[in-house]
Write an enzyme that holds these catalytic residues in place. Structure first.
Site, mmCIF file in Angstrom:
data_model
loop_
_atom_site.group_PDB
_atom_site.id
_atom_site.type_symbol
_atom_site.label_atom_id
_atom_site.label_comp_id
_atom_site.label_asym_id
_atom_site.label_seq_id
_atom_site.Cartn_x
_atom_site.Cartn_y
_atom_site.Cartn_z
ATOM 1 C CG ASP A 11 -2.030 0.989 1.160
ATOM 2 O OD1 ASP A 11 -2.301 1.510 0.064
ATOM 3 O OD2 ASP A 11 -2.632 1.270 2.214
ATOM 4 N NE ARG A 15 -1.821 6.303 0.838
ATOM 5 C CZ ARG A 15 -2.259 5.379 1.668
ATOM 6 N NH1 ARG A 15 -2.419 5.670 2.953
ATOM 7 N NH2 ARG A 15 -2.532 4.172 1.231
ATOM 8 N NE ARG A 24 -3.484 6.770 -7.991
ATOM 9 C CZ ARG A 24 -3.591 6.397 -6.713
ATOM 10 N NH1 ARG A 24 -3.457 7.296 -5.745
ATOM 11 N NH2 ARG A 24 -3.844 5.134 -6.395
ATOM 12 C CB SER A 57 -12.196 -8.415 -6.969
ATOM 13 O OG SER A 57 -12.467 -8.346 -5.574
ATOM 14 C CD GLU A 58 -12.980 -5.463 -3.528
ATOM 15 O OE1 GLU A 58 -11.766 -5.705 -3.382
ATOM 16 O OE2 GLU A 58 -13.868 -6.322 -3.355
ATOM 17 C CG ASN A 59 -7.151 -2.524 -6.801
ATOM 18 O OD1 ASN A 59 -6.181 -3.242 -6.570
ATOM 19 N ND2 ASN A 59 -7.611 -1.664 -5.896
ATOM 20 N NE ARG A 62 -6.799 1.559 -6.867
ATOM 21 C CZ ARG A 62 -5.608 1.430 -6.293
ATOM 22 N NH1 ARG A 62 -4.508 1.591 -7.021
ATOM 23 N NH2 ARG A 62 -5.509 1.145 -5.012
ATOM 24 N NE ARG A 179 -3.286 -1.410 4.065
ATOM 25 C CZ ARG A 179 -4.501 -1.443 3.570
ATOM 26 N NH1 ARG A 179 -5.347 -2.389 3.938
ATOM 27 N NH2 ARG A 179 -4.905 -0.544 2.691
ATOM 28 N NE ARG A 185 -8.506 0.471 4.633
ATOM 29 C CZ ARG A 185 -8.080 1.722 4.845
ATOM 30 N NH1 ARG A 185 -8.018 2.193 6.087
ATOM 31 N NH2 ARG A 185 -7.738 2.491 3.839
ATOM 32 C CG LEU A 186 -6.918 -8.368 7.177
ATOM 33 C CD1 LEU A 186 -7.733 -9.564 7.624
ATOM 34 C CD2 LEU A 186 -5.607 -8.834 6.556
#
Length: 237
Positions: A11, A15, A24, A57-59, A62, A179, A185-186
């Site tokens: 992660d 940033r 990015r 799977s959520e990426n 973007r 992380r 968080r996971l």
């Protein structure tokens, strides 16, 4: 005792780039270099299993330009690094859904797994198009279909039986999950498998991660008292 299986949520690429006034995409490219350093360091440290959260799977939600850049980096990583991984005896395994992937991406994943299938020095597990809730749901569907067909008695099913339907079948659960970037968080990563994992959250962004950060996380792990739901031995005696 050293962890046999380390899983990493990589992660902070964006940033890291923003703090330097860079796009990015520059952060993601720097993240690939950090991945190369980490795989080499893990192998030199004697870590047998390393799992990386490469693309969730959520990426897909973007911006299209960022997803396209990430896919390009995946293509480049496999084409550029696969030969070195194979030469060093690293077995590559992919976990996550293959449904709907672009044909060339799907083919590259198959190539990485098939070329390195016989290697035994180290296992590099790439969680790609992966989400733990999706993984668990797919496993539950498989169980339901087998029960419906009369091939499985739900009342006799064990946790091991269910785990055998997960993407990670045959893999040891992670001992240590790292992380970066300070988040704690996971993020839908290895929810079933992380039941007794130790967690180390580091403030550095992923492009800054390397051998020294890996060694520091392992030292923290070695200081932990892992009881797996029981009580410490000295409390028993």
């Amino acid at each position: 005792m050293k962890p046999a299986h380390i899983a990493i949520i990589m992660d902070g690429n964006g940033r890291w780039a923003r703090a330097r006034g860079l796009p990015r995409s520059a952060g993601h490219r720097a993240g690939v270099e950090a991945l190369r350093r980490t795989v080499r360091a893990a192998g030199e440290t004697g870590i047998r299993w390393l799992t990386i959260y490469a693309f969730s799977s959520e990426n897909w939600s973007r911006p299209k330009s960022e997803v396209s850049d990430l896919m390009g980096l995946l293509r480049l990583f496999i084409r550029r690094d696969l030969a070195e991984l194979h030469q060093n005896g690293v077995r590559v395994r992919i976990v996550g859904s293959r449904e709907g992937l672009e044909p060339d991406i799907a083919a590259l994943l198959v190539e990485a797994e098939s070329l390195t299938a016989g290697n035994t020095n180290m296992n590099l597990v790439v969680a790609f198009n992966y989400g733990s809730r999706d993984e668990i749901l797919r496993a539950a569907r498989a169980v339901a279909m087998e029960a419906k067909a009369g091939r499985l008695d739900p009342e006799k099913m064990t946790m091991e039986d269910f785990a055998a339907r997960l993407d990670t079948v045959g893999m040891p659960d992670p001992d240590l999950i790292i992380r970066t970037s300070g988040e704690q968080r996971l993020s839908n990563f290895l929810l079933w498998q992380a039941a007794y994992a130790e967690f180390v959250f580091l403030p550095c962004h992923w492009p800054e991660f390397g051998p020294s950060e890996l060694a520091a996380a392992i030292r923290l792990f070695e200081e932990r008292d892992r009881r797996f739901g029981s009580i410490a031995q000295e409390a028993v005696s």
